[in-house]
Design a protein around this motif. Structure first.
Motif, mmCIF file in Angstrom:
data_model
loop_
_atom_site.group_PDB
_atom_site.id
_atom_site.type_symbol
_atom_site.label_atom_id
_atom_site.label_comp_id
_atom_site.label_asym_id
_atom_site.label_seq_id
_atom_site.Cartn_x
_atom_site.Cartn_y
_atom_site.Cartn_z
ATOM 1 N N ILE A 402 0.852 -1.189 0.000
ATOM 2 C CA ILE A 402 0.000 0.000 0.000
ATOM 3 C C ILE A 402 0.887 1.238 0.000
ATOM 4 C CG2 ILE A 402 -1.845 1.200 1.232
ATOM 5 C CD1 ILE A 402 -2.389 -1.515 2.663
ATOM 6 N N PRO A 403 0.638 2.210 -0.898
ATOM 7 C CA PRO A 403 1.523 3.370 -0.991
ATOM 8 C C PRO A 403 1.376 4.385 0.129
ATOM 9 C CG PRO A 403 -0.272 3.565 -2.564
ATOM 10 C CD PRO A 403 -0.392 2.206 -1.957
ATOM 11 N N ASP A 404 0.327 4.294 0.927
ATOM 12 C CA ASP A 404 0.109 5.249 2.014
ATOM 13 C C ASP A 404 0.519 4.618 3.337
ATOM 14 O OD1 ASP A 404 -1.290 7.851 2.972
ATOM 15 O OD2 ASP A 404 -2.196 6.273 4.195
ATOM 16 N N ASP A 405 1.484 5.237 4.016
ATOM 17 C CA ASP A 405 2.014 4.656 5.251
ATOM 18 C C ASP A 405 0.969 4.557 6.351
ATOM 19 O OD1 ASP A 405 4.504 4.320 4.133
ATOM 20 O OD2 ASP A 405 5.306 6.213 4.901
ATOM 21 N N THR A 407 -2.272 4.215 6.096
ATOM 22 C CA THR A 407 -3.177 3.100 5.792
ATOM 23 C C THR A 407 -2.506 1.767 6.069
ATOM 24 O OG1 THR A 407 -4.251 4.434 4.077
ATOM 25 C CG2 THR A 407 -4.613 2.060 4.002
ATOM 26 N N ALA A 408 -1.243 1.642 5.718
ATOM 27 C CA ALA A 408 -0.510 0.399 5.952
ATOM 28 C C ALA A 408 -0.376 0.111 7.441
ATOM 29 C CB ALA A 408 0.864 0.479 5.292
ATOM 30 N N GLU A 409 -0.130 1.152 8.223
ATOM 31 C CA GLU A 409 -0.014 0.975 9.674
ATOM 32 C C GLU A 409 -1.340 0.481 10.262
ATOM 33 O OE1 GLU A 409 1.108 4.855 10.881
ATOM 34 O OE2 GLU A 409 3.032 4.781 9.827
ATOM 35 N N PHE A 410 -2.437 1.096 9.826
ATOM 36 C CA PHE A 410 -3.744 0.700 10.355
ATOM 37 C C PHE A 410 -4.085 -0.724 9.920
ATOM 38 C CE2 PHE A 410 -8.371 0.546 10.584
ATOM 39 C CZ PHE A 410 -8.605 1.137 11.823
ATOM 40 N N THR A 411 -3.783 -1.057 8.667
ATOM 41 C CA THR A 411 -4.055 -2.406 8.172
ATOM 42 C C THR A 411 -3.255 -3.439 8.948
ATOM 43 O OG1 THR A 411 -4.437 -1.490 5.956
ATOM 44 C CG2 THR A 411 -4.087 -3.857 6.108
ATOM 45 N N THR A 412 -2.031 -3.096 9.320
ATOM 46 C CA THR A 412 -1.210 -4.000 10.128
ATOM 47 C C THR A 412 -1.885 -4.297 11.461
ATOM 48 O OG1 THR A 412 0.812 -3.146 9.113
ATOM 49 C CG2 THR A 412 1.044 -4.308 11.205
ATOM 50 N N LEU A 413 -2.443 -3.261 12.090
ATOM 51 C CA LEU A 413 -3.152 -3.460 13.354
ATOM 52 C C LEU A 413 -4.371 -4.359 13.174
ATOM 53 C CD1 LEU A 413 -3.007 0.223 14.672
ATOM 54 C CD2 LEU A 413 -1.728 -1.732 15.589
ATOM 55 N N VAL A 414 -5.117 -4.122 12.108
ATOM 56 C CA VAL A 414 -6.316 -4.937 11.832
ATOM 57 C C VAL A 414 -5.921 -6.393 11.615
ATOM 58 C CG1 VAL A 414 -8.241 -5.289 10.253
ATOM 59 C CG2 VAL A 414 -7.574 -2.962 10.889
ATOM 60 N N LEU A 415 -4.874 -6.613 10.815
ATOM 61 C CA LEU A 415 -4.429 -7.979 10.528
ATOM 62 C C LEU A 415 -3.944 -8.688 11.778
ATOM 63 C CD1 LEU A 415 -2.534 -7.437 7.164
ATOM 64 C CD2 LEU A 415 -4.334 -9.136 7.540
ATOM 65 N N ARG A 416 -3.156 -7.974 12.596
ATOM 66 C CA ARG A 416 -2.613 -8.614 13.794
ATOM 67 C C ARG A 416 -3.721 -9.001 14.758
ATOM 68 N NH1 ARG A 416 0.759 -11.325 13.111
ATOM 69 N NH2 ARG A 416 2.395 -9.900 12.410
ATOM 70 N N ASP A 417 -4.800 -8.216 14.793
ATOM 71 C CA ASP A 417 -5.950 -8.546 15.631
ATOM 72 C C ASP A 417 -6.756 -9.688 15.029
ATOM 73 O OD1 ASP A 417 -7.897 -7.947 17.837
ATOM 74 O OD2 ASP A 417 -9.193 -7.478 16.123
ATOM 75 N N LEU A 418 -6.871 -9.687 13.696
ATOM 76 C CA LEU A 418 -7.679 -10.694 13.018
ATOM 77 C C LEU A 418 -6.984 -12.047 12.970
ATOM 78 C CD1 LEU A 418 -10.271 -11.207 11.313
ATOM 79 C CD2 LEU A 418 -8.926 -10.575 9.294
ATOM 80 N N ALA A 426 5.687 -5.588 4.774
ATOM 81 C CA ALA A 426 5.105 -4.314 4.349
ATOM 82 C C ALA A 426 6.132 -3.423 3.689
ATOM 83 C CB ALA A 426 4.485 -3.591 5.537
ATOM 84 N N ARG A 427 5.642 -2.575 2.793
ATOM 85 C CA ARG A 427 6.451 -1.498 2.241
ATOM 86 C C ARG A 427 6.154 -0.231 3.041
ATOM 87 N NH1 ARG A 427 3.894 0.999 -3.249
ATOM 88 N NH2 ARG A 427 5.175 2.769 -2.610
ATOM 89 N N ALA A 428 7.106 0.678 3.056
ATOM 90 C CA ALA A 428 6.908 1.980 3.685
ATOM 91 C C ALA A 428 7.465 3.036 2.747
ATOM 92 C CB ALA A 428 7.606 2.047 5.038
ATOM 93 N N GLU A 429 6.743 4.128 2.612
ATOM 94 C CA GLU A 429 7.228 5.217 1.777
ATOM 95 C C GLU A 429 8.358 5.967 2.478
ATOM 96 O OE1 GLU A 429 6.235 6.461 -1.449
ATOM 97 O OE2 GLU A 429 5.464 4.415 -1.514
ATOM 98 N N GLU A 430 8.160 6.261 3.751
ATOM 99 C CA GLU A 430 9.127 7.049 4.497
ATOM 100 C C GLU A 430 9.872 6.162 5.490
ATOM 101 O OE1 GLU A 430 9.631 10.084 3.683
ATOM 102 O OE2 GLU A 430 7.870 10.390 2.419
ATOM 103 N N ILE A 431 11.118 6.514 5.745
ATOM 104 C CA ILE A 431 11.935 5.749 6.691
ATOM 105 C C ILE A 431 11.324 5.793 8.087
ATOM 106 C CG2 ILE A 431 14.206 5.630 7.778
ATOM 107 C CD1 ILE A 431 15.369 6.791 5.215
ATOM 108 N N GLU A 432 10.745 6.962 8.452
ATOM 109 C CA GLU A 432 10.182 7.128 9.795
ATOM 110 C C GLU A 432 9.020 6.179 10.052
ATOM 111 O OE1 GLU A 432 10.826 9.482 7.678
ATOM 112 O OE2 GLU A 432 12.407 10.671 8.621
ATOM 113 N N ALA A 433 8.367 5.721 8.977
ATOM 114 C CA ALA A 433 7.199 4.853 9.148
ATOM 115 C C ALA A 433 7.581 3.422 9.513
ATOM 116 C CB ALA A 433 6.355 4.847 7.872
ATOM 117 N N GLN A 434 8.839 3.045 9.295
ATOM 118 C CA GLN A 434 9.250 1.669 9.557
ATOM 119 C C GLN A 434 9.023 1.270 11.002
ATOM 120 O OE1 GLN A 434 13.276 1.941 7.581
ATOM 121 N NE2 GLN A 434 12.751 -0.147 7.004
ATOM 122 N N LYS A 435 9.502 2.101 11.938
ATOM 123 C CA LYS A 435 9.376 1.750 13.354
ATOM 124 C C LYS A 435 7.915 1.629 13.768
ATOM 125 C CE LYS A 435 13.676 3.224 15.511
ATOM 126 N NZ LYS A 435 13.900 1.856 16.054
#
Length: 543
Positions: A402-405, A407-418, A426-435
């Motif tokens: 997903i190109p939007d960080d 959205t990707a962060e939120f989807t990660t939370l949904v998946l981990r709960d599901l 995951a891909r991240a656009e910005e380096i800061e989004a990795q952590k």
């Protein structure tokens, strides 16, 4: 004409029109209502005096109510125009006079890299160049952004990167390379301009859409980079490494001796143990060069660091040793079944992931908001219902392309709960989004900025003997006169530089069995692995 001059011109034009209008009205009112005719020039003088308060009231008192109202309105208009002039003209002029002055050209530059654009990808490239002590100049057209960079002690010029004046000011005539990473259209213009000034300068451009690479080449680009394609391949390889008998990306050092990165999977034998407790040397015979812990690379790694689902090991060993390690890093389920993979997002990265998975026969389901060819499930991946329709409950892995960080962060939370046990890449656009993505529960995150920066650095530093993994490690063949006659144990290479000597080439033989007692001889070529900074320290201390 800059913005301030345009404002001055517009303000002067408005002021002139208003004054002339009031002069006409004043001339008419004095004749009709006050019975005291004035010449137009005299009426204009009264208006100017009123606006500037330099001779106010020379015609007072006015006999008619109409003229008194007109003068009151003129007074208010003059005050308003004066106050408008402060924020529109005076304050910007003072700010410009006292603000940091960013240079528009630099002198004495040589063998540097001209970086056009100041994105996160460019910052990663600059980090790479700094680690190799290569000079650079950023060409930034936005004044505020250029000022921020200048005050942060970047080497920057304030100019348009596709203009002859701008690139000349950045010293493109004596540069070793120019890197264009703004947009496909502007990048081609930058390359055309750079080649017009200096036909021999190495031109590197970053393409957003791979099908436009041809136009970059026609413009004169010596190397066209497509980081999204590489990112898709890299994410797909992380899946296929776990579901096939292949180790994935390796760097061959000698016959049957490789360097490889292997992710530790959730539920594997290694997960939850420290590096010291894992006994990798005894159990698999491999040598751990370094490891990524939640996106942070450590070399040498801390023996007390805990191996978990976000850990990626960088190791050396023979083929049979690496296979034994691979068995330790995967779960029992993954050893015997490929499972289903969900590809969330079907842009350029998602397409590449799907193509790679198809090529190796890994079953997968593609999810996207739009009903495109190749999309199996249409829906919003941030909704659990969409992920359930895609089979997240039974899937082994999911690749978030997903190109939007956010959205990707939120989807990660949904998946981990599901699906708590699902593997999330995951891909991240910005380096800061990795952590943040690791904190949300991702097992592996690859930043587009990191990939682009390293690709560009590799293209620019093409004269360096460097083999780069697509992450943060360099494997370098080099000579180290400072080590001649010393043993590796006495030299303490790892402790002093953070690099690991993985092999030595001597008389057409590659020696990989290197203990602390191994002695380096004059003429030996060392193969070392480490971060950019570590390799740089090694070169400075021992090269």
């Amino acid at each position: 004409m800059n913005t301030w001059l345009r404002r001055v011109a517009m303000y002067a034009a408005v002021l002139a029109v208003v004054m002339l209008g009031y002069a006409v009205a004043y001339d008419f009112g004095m004749s009709v209502f006050d019975g005291r005719p004035r010449t137009f020039l005299r009426s204009l003088q009264i208006v100017v005096e009123t606006f500037t308060t330099t001779g106010y009231g020379s015609d007072a008192p006015w006999r008619s109510p109409e003229m008194n109202v007109l003068v009151i309105v003129m007074d208010l208009t003059g005050v308003i125009l004066i106050f408008l002039a402060l924020p529109v003209l005076v304050f910007p002029a003072l700010q410009e006079a006292f603000s940091t002055s960013v240079p528009t050209s630099l002198e004495g530059l040589s063998d540097h890299v001209v970086v056009c654009g100041s994105t996160a990808r460019a910052e990663r490239l600059i980090d790479e160049l700094d680690s190799w002590d290569v000079d650079y100049v950023v060409v930034e057209p936005d004044r505020d952004r250029a000022t921020d960079l200048y005050e942060a002690e970047y080497t920057v010029v304030h100019a348009d990167p596709d203009s002859i004046e701008g690139l000349r000011g950045a010293g493109v005539e004596t540069a070793r390379a120019v890197v264009a990473d703004v947009s496909d259209e502007l990048d081609t213009s930058i390359i055309l301009t750079a080649k017009e000034i200096n036909e021999d300068v190495r031109a590197v451009s970053v393409v957003e859409e791979p099908d436009r690479a041809r136009y970059h080449e026609l413009a004169g680009s010596d190397e066209v980079l497509s980081p999204r394609t590489l990112m898709g391949e890299s994410l797909a390889r992380k899946v296929t490494t776990a579901v096939s008998t292949e180790l994935g990306d390796t760097i061959e050092v000698g016959e049957d001796f490789d360097i490889v990165e292997l992710p530790v999977r959730r539920g594997s034998d290694l997960a939850g143990t420290t590096l010291a407790e894992s006994g990798l040397r005894e159990r698999a015979g491999v040598n751990v060069i370094g490891a990524w812990f939640e996106g942070e690379f450590q070399t040498p790694p801390n023996p007390d660091a805990v191996l978990d689902g976000g850990t990626v090991l960088l190791v050396t060993g023979r083929g049979d040793q690496l296979e034994r390690l691979r068995d330790l890093t995967v779960t029992d389920v993954r050893r015997f079944a490929s499972g289903e993979t969900i590809v969330a997002g079907y842009g350029e990265v998602g397409r590449q992931v799907a193509e790679e998975l198809t090529a190796v026969g890994v079953p997968h389901t593609v999810v996207d908001r739009e009903d495109l060819d190749g999309v199996d499930v249409v829906g919003d991946v941030t909704e659990s219902e969409t992920l359930q329709r895609a089979g997240a409950d039974d899937a082994r892995s999911v690749v978030l392309s997903i190109p939007d960080d956010t959205t990707a962060e939120f989807t990660t939370l949904v998946l981990r709960d599901l699906a708590p046990d699902i593997e999330i890449l995951a891909r991240a656009e910005e380096i800061e989004a990795q952590k943040k993505m690791y904190r949300a529960g991702a097992d592996y995150v690859l930043s587009l900025a990191t990939v682009t920066g390293r690709m560009a650095a590799s293209a620019v530093l093409d004269d360096e003997d460097v083999i780069s993994l697509d992450t943060q490690v360099d494997v370098v063949r080099t000579r180290a006169p400072g080590l001649a006659g010393q043993t590796l144990g006495d030299a303490d290479v790892r402790g002093r530089t953070g690099c690991t000597v993985v092999a030595v080439e001597r008389d057409d033989e590659v020696i990989t069995d290197l203990g602390p007692e191994f002695r380096v001889l004059v003429g030996d070529a060392l193969i070392i692995a480490g971060t950019d900074d570590g390799v740089n320290r090694f070169t400075e201390l021992l090269g």
